[in-house]
Design an enzyme around this catalytic site. Structure first.
Site, short mmCIF file in Angstrom:
data_model
loop_
_atom_site.label_atom_id
_atom_site.label_comp_id
_atom_site.label_asym_id
_atom_site.label_seq_id
_atom_site.Cartn_x
_atom_site.Cartn_y
_atom_site.Cartn_z
N SER A 46 0.85 -1.19 0.00
CA SER A 46 0.00 0.00 0.00
C SER A 46 0.88 1.25 0.00
O SER A 46 1.88 1.30 -0.69
CB SER A 46 -0.93 -0.04 1.21
OG SER A 46 -1.84 1.05 1.18
N ILE A 47 0.53 2.25 0.79
CA ILE A 47 1.28 3.50 0.82
C ILE A 47 2.73 3.22 1.22
O ILE A 47 3.68 3.78 0.68
CB ILE A 47 0.64 4.49 1.82
CG1 ILE A 47 -0.84 4.70 1.47
CG2 ILE A 47 1.37 5.82 1.81
CD1 ILE A 47 -1.62 5.37 2.57
N TYR A 48 2.90 2.34 2.19
CA TYR A 48 4.24 2.02 2.67
C TYR A 48 5.02 1.25 1.61
O TYR A 48 6.10 1.63 1.19
CB TYR A 48 4.15 1.24 3.99
CG TYR A 48 5.49 0.78 4.50
CD1 TYR A 48 6.35 1.67 5.13
CD2 TYR A 48 5.90 -0.54 4.35
CE1 TYR A 48 7.58 1.27 5.59
CE2 TYR A 48 7.13 -0.95 4.82
CZ TYR A 48 7.97 -0.04 5.44
OH TYR A 48 9.19 -0.45 5.90
N GLY A 49 4.47 0.10 1.17
CA GLY A 49 5.07 -0.65 0.08
C GLY A 49 6.46 -1.15 0.34
O GLY A 49 7.33 -1.13 -0.52
N GLY A 50 6.71 -1.61 1.56
CA GLY A 50 8.06 -2.01 1.93
C GLY A 50 8.55 -3.29 1.27
O GLY A 50 9.75 -3.54 1.21
#
Length: 434
Positions: free
Chosen positions: A363-367
């Site tokens: 998602s926003i993080y996408g680690g």
């Protein structure tokens, strides 16, 4: 350990019965000989990338991607492979117990089974890694008469960044287990194995990969005290139905929904199956809504876990993408609760895990992709043994959409551990073990 009267039938990954009328207790990681051997080999087996060590020393590329100019060592390690392997074995052997060393890829890769005595005399499983890494280091130093100034360079190839780093970062001697300091709490060691490792060890077979993950996740639950008293039956039922395809439930659900089905149709199929088997029965009505009741919430959880696995295979298999696994874990179980009024898999913890997992995986993080997670990770640790097996199945079915592919992160695991039947075909081995 409790005595069980109920039985299950164990089926293979291609829907064929392996063993009928198996007592539930016979699949327990405490007693099943195949599972005990798997756990033992997990602790004692160490992969040594001899060819990689030669290449790393030649270029001075040591640790995690670093290159140390002027510290290159051009050593004919593979040309002296037999002598080095003999030295490693001689140093690791304990009186009355030999070391098993299997060679793969022409000896470029070794899988070393450290003697059991070394772990019996240790407080943790570190002893296997440290002994094999040290023996490999000294064997190379001794074979080529390396001086004191350059011996540390050999050590950097085998141990990686350790002890400058907490774990052996970039090491070319590796264990499938992480070092104990990375475990999130008591009993997490067997749950601290990366999803992509399971995928490669089972040759991208979704059901075998899920079974291997479920076996070690369940063993971890036993280790952390999560399978005591009535929770022992809870964990065994969940493990049987989701991980070992008990009564062919996962296979049948996937077969019924695989061609044109969706996550929602798997919910329908599962609820119909649970009603037919009298695991749930109609309860009160609330307006237009039919609530369901169960006298056996642990069996209902096992059915829900099997349904979660089937929904994952149907959805992620249709798209050949792993990224959908977190939303599948969430919305299959959300739909299931809305359909029945009963708690979903692991009594809601799979849904909770899935929310954080969606954010951290893409998602926003996408680690990172789902394949680099494990059951010890702060995001995915909360579901008790029943989320990671689904993630493994999804990554096995993935057609290359992840940033971190199994072939990129875990090829050595397939080339070494994946050659051992207990790791590669756990469903058949555990069925034989009952």
């Amino acid at each position: 350990m409790a005595k069980y009267s109920e039985t299950i039938d164990l089926y293979s990954d291609d829907g064929k019965v392996l063993k009928s009328n198996v007592n539930l207790g016979a699949i327990s990681p405490l007693v099943n000989p195949a599972t005990l051997k798997l756990i033992d080999l997990t602790k004692r087996s160490i992969a040594v990338n001899l060819g990689g060590i030669e290449a790393a020393l030649k270029t001075g590329k040591l640790g995690k991607g670093g290159m140390i100019m002027g510290r290159e060592l051009d050593l004919p390690i593979m040309a002296n492979k037999d002598a080095i392997v003999a030295k490693i074995k001689d140093m690791l052997d304990v009186e009355g117990e030999g070391t098993v060393i299997n060679e793969y890829k022409g000896g470029n890769l070794l899988l070393v089974e450290a003697p059991k005595a070394r772990l019996a005399a240790a407080s943790t499983y570190d002893a296997a890694f440290t002994a094999v890494a040290a023996a490999t280091t000294y064997a190379i130093v001794d074979q080529f008469d390396i001086d004191a100034f350059n011996a540390s360079t050999v050590k950097a190839a085998t141990f990686g960044g350790y002890p400058h780093t907490m774990d052996p970062e970039g090491a070319l001697v590796t264990s499938v287990l992480s070092n104990p300091q990375n475990n999130e709490g008591l009993g997490y060691a067997l749950r601290n194995i990366g999803v992509n490792h399971f995928v490669m060890m089972t040759g991208r077979n979704a059901m075998q990969g899920a079974a291997l993950a479920a076996t070690l996740e369940t063993a971890g639950e036993f280790e952390m005290g999560g399978a005591i008293g009535p929770f022992e039956r809870h964990m065994l039922l969940q493990y049987a139905y989701q991980g070992l395809n008990a009564n062919n439930m996962v296979y049948d659900l996937v077969k019924e929904n695989g061609k044109t089905g969706t996550v929602g149709t798997v919910v329908q199929s599962l609820v119909e199956k649970a009603i037919e088997d009298k695991v749930i029965v109609p309860g009160k009505k609330g307006g237009y809504f039919q609530f369901y009741d169960t006298k056996d919430p642990m069996m209902w959880n096992a059915y829900a876990a099997a349904g979660t696995m089937a929904a994952t295979m149907v959805n992620c298999g249709a798209g050949r993408f792993a990224q959908a696994v977190s939303s599948t874990l969430l919305y299959f179980n959300d739909l299931l609760e809305h359909e029945t009024g009963l708690p979903s898999t692991d009594f809601g913890r799979v849904m909770g895990t899935a929310v954080g997992f969606s954010f951290f995986s893409h998602s926003i993080y996408g680690g990172g992709g789902p394949g680099i997670f494990n059951g010890n990770h702060v995001v995915t640790r909360h579901a008790n043994g029943c989320a990671i097996p689904c993630v493994v199945a999804a990554c096995a079915l993935d057609a290359g959409t992840q940033m971190f592919t199994p072939e990129g992160t875990s090829a050595v695991m397939g080339q070494t551990y994946g050659q051992i039947p207990e790791f590669n075909k756990p469903i058949q081995q555990i069925a034989n073990g009952v």
